[in-house]
Design a protein around this motif. Structure first.
Motif, short mmCIF file in Angstrom:
data_model
loop_
_atom_site.label_atom_id
_atom_site.label_comp_id
_atom_site.label_asym_id
_atom_site.label_seq_id
_atom_site.Cartn_x
_atom_site.Cartn_y
_atom_site.Cartn_z
N TYR A 136 0.85 -1.19 0.00
CA TYR A 136 0.00 0.00 0.00
C TYR A 136 0.89 1.24 0.00
CZ TYR A 136 -3.53 -3.37 1.54
OH TYR A 136 -4.36 -4.46 1.63
N ARG A 137 0.64 2.15 -0.93
CA ARG A 137 1.40 3.39 -1.01
C ARG A 137 0.99 4.34 0.13
NH1 ARG A 137 3.41 5.68 -5.64
NH2 ARG A 137 2.28 7.58 -5.07
N HIS A 138 1.88 5.28 0.43
CA HIS A 138 1.65 6.22 1.53
C HIS A 138 0.41 7.07 1.33
CE1 HIS A 138 2.83 9.99 -0.51
NE2 HIS A 138 3.53 9.18 -1.29
N ASP A 139 0.03 7.34 0.07
CA ASP A 139 -1.05 8.28 -0.19
C ASP A 139 -2.44 7.64 -0.18
OD1 ASP A 139 -0.66 6.86 -2.52
OD2 ASP A 139 -0.30 8.60 -3.79
N VAL A 140 -2.55 6.37 0.20
CA VAL A 140 -3.88 5.72 0.26
C VAL A 140 -4.47 5.75 1.67
CG1 VAL A 140 -3.27 4.19 -1.65
CG2 VAL A 140 -3.01 3.37 0.71
N PHE A 141 -3.70 6.24 2.65
CA PHE A 141 -4.17 6.19 4.03
C PHE A 141 -4.87 7.49 4.42
CE2 PHE A 141 -0.32 3.45 3.99
CZ PHE A 141 -0.97 2.25 4.23
N PRO A 142 -5.97 7.41 5.17
CA PRO A 142 -6.66 8.63 5.61
C PRO A 142 -5.82 9.39 6.64
CG PRO A 142 -7.70 6.68 6.56
CD PRO A 142 -6.69 6.18 5.59
N VAL A 143 -5.79 10.71 6.48
CA VAL A 143 -5.02 11.58 7.37
C VAL A 143 -5.96 12.58 8.03
CG1 VAL A 143 -3.13 13.23 7.54
CG2 VAL A 143 -2.97 11.35 5.90
N ASN A 144 -5.93 12.62 9.36
CA ASN A 144 -6.70 13.60 10.12
C ASN A 144 -5.76 14.72 10.55
OD1 ASN A 144 -8.65 14.90 11.69
ND2 ASN A 144 -8.18 13.65 13.50
N ARG A 145 -5.99 15.92 10.00
CA ARG A 145 -5.16 17.07 10.36
C ARG A 145 -5.65 17.65 11.68
NH1 ARG A 145 -0.81 16.38 7.09
NH2 ARG A 145 -1.52 15.91 4.96
N ILE A 146 -4.73 17.80 12.62
CA ILE A 146 -5.05 18.41 13.90
C ILE A 146 -4.16 19.63 14.08
CG2 ILE A 146 -5.80 16.25 14.96
CD1 ILE A 146 -3.07 16.06 16.30
#
Length: 254
Positions: A136-146
């Motif tokens: 899985y590439r790094h850009d497929v994961f959901p990111v929550n900006r805090i």
């Protein structure tokens, strides 16, 4: 919150490929000397580094679901199912060993660094399944900006990584002076490895202070919110698992 901080001197240690790959093991295999034997269904956790490049020759696996997560550098995987794939920085490989396969790993840098983590499914069922592996590439994961940081979900809600183990895995990055909240639900463990920086976990009057490379294990009996405060720029890998996964776990020696 019930918790403890383990410094690197309480880890198991290893080296591969004539010392080209060095390992610290917050959770080692049987007889490897780590103070933490397991955390629920987290069976093994190795933090590896290879300054230039290194190879782990062909070897077998069965049953376990094996996660390789790269902090930097590249991992090249090749297995007996005919799969060859590369996992770059921020990417993840999941190998479901099932009834058994052999694979080899090659790490290229400079300064390749990552984790190999074994999650233990219900082995009686897993050993009957066909083995499989996927990158899985790094850009497929959901990111929550805090505020002052981000939380990337590697395993859990929104992630494409499909494991049969009840687990959640996060890559938490926070700038110094900022904080993140995390809900640890009843009967669950949080195991957190400090990749960079230092900080502390707070819950009510309870406090756990940790530094670079420390391993923190926390448990909640009734459920609570944890506050993660960064004293330096902080990067931490956190895995949340049940104390009792609902099946018998493999017997393991210290």
């Amino acid at each position: 919150m019930i918790g403890k901080v383990y410094m690197p001197e309480y880890y198991g240690k290893g080296s591969l490929d004539g010392g080209r790959i060095a390992e610290l093991k917050p959770i080692g295999l049987s007889g490897e000397g780590s103070a933490v034997n397991r955390v629920g269904p987290i069976f093994y956790w190795s933090w590896f580094r290879s300054p230039i490049e290194g190879t782990v020759g062909e070897h077998p696996h069965q049953g376990f679901e094996i996660v390789t997560y790269m902090i930097q550098g590249t991992a090249v995987h090749q297995d007996s199912q005919g799969l060859r794939g590369e996992t770059g920085a921020g990417g993840l490989q999941l190998m479901r060993a099932g009834s058994g396969l052999k694979h080899e790993e090659h790490y290229t840098g400079p300064d390749a660094e990552g984790f190999q983590i074994w999650l233990e499914p219900y082995l009686r069922d897993s050993l009957k399944q066909n083995p499989a592996s996927r990158q899985y590439r790094h850009d497929v994961f959901p990111v929550n900006r805090i505020q002052g940081g981000s939380v990337t979900t590697l395993i859990g809600s929104g992630s494409p990584v499909d494991v049969s183990v009840d687990a959640r895995m996060l890559d938490i990055q926070i700038l110094a002076g900022h904080e993140a909240k995390y809900e640890l639900k009843p009967g669950r463990y949080a195991a957190a490895l400090t990749v960079r920086g230092k900080g502390k976990f707070n819950s009510g009057e309870d406090e756990l202070v940790f530094h670079h490379r420390d391993f923190v294990v926390m448990k909640s009996e009734e459920g609570e919110w944890l506050t993660l405060k960064a004293q330096d720029n902080l990067r931490m890998i956190l895995i949340d698992v049940p104390e009792d996964p609902g099946y018998r776990l493999y017997a393991k020696r210290p």
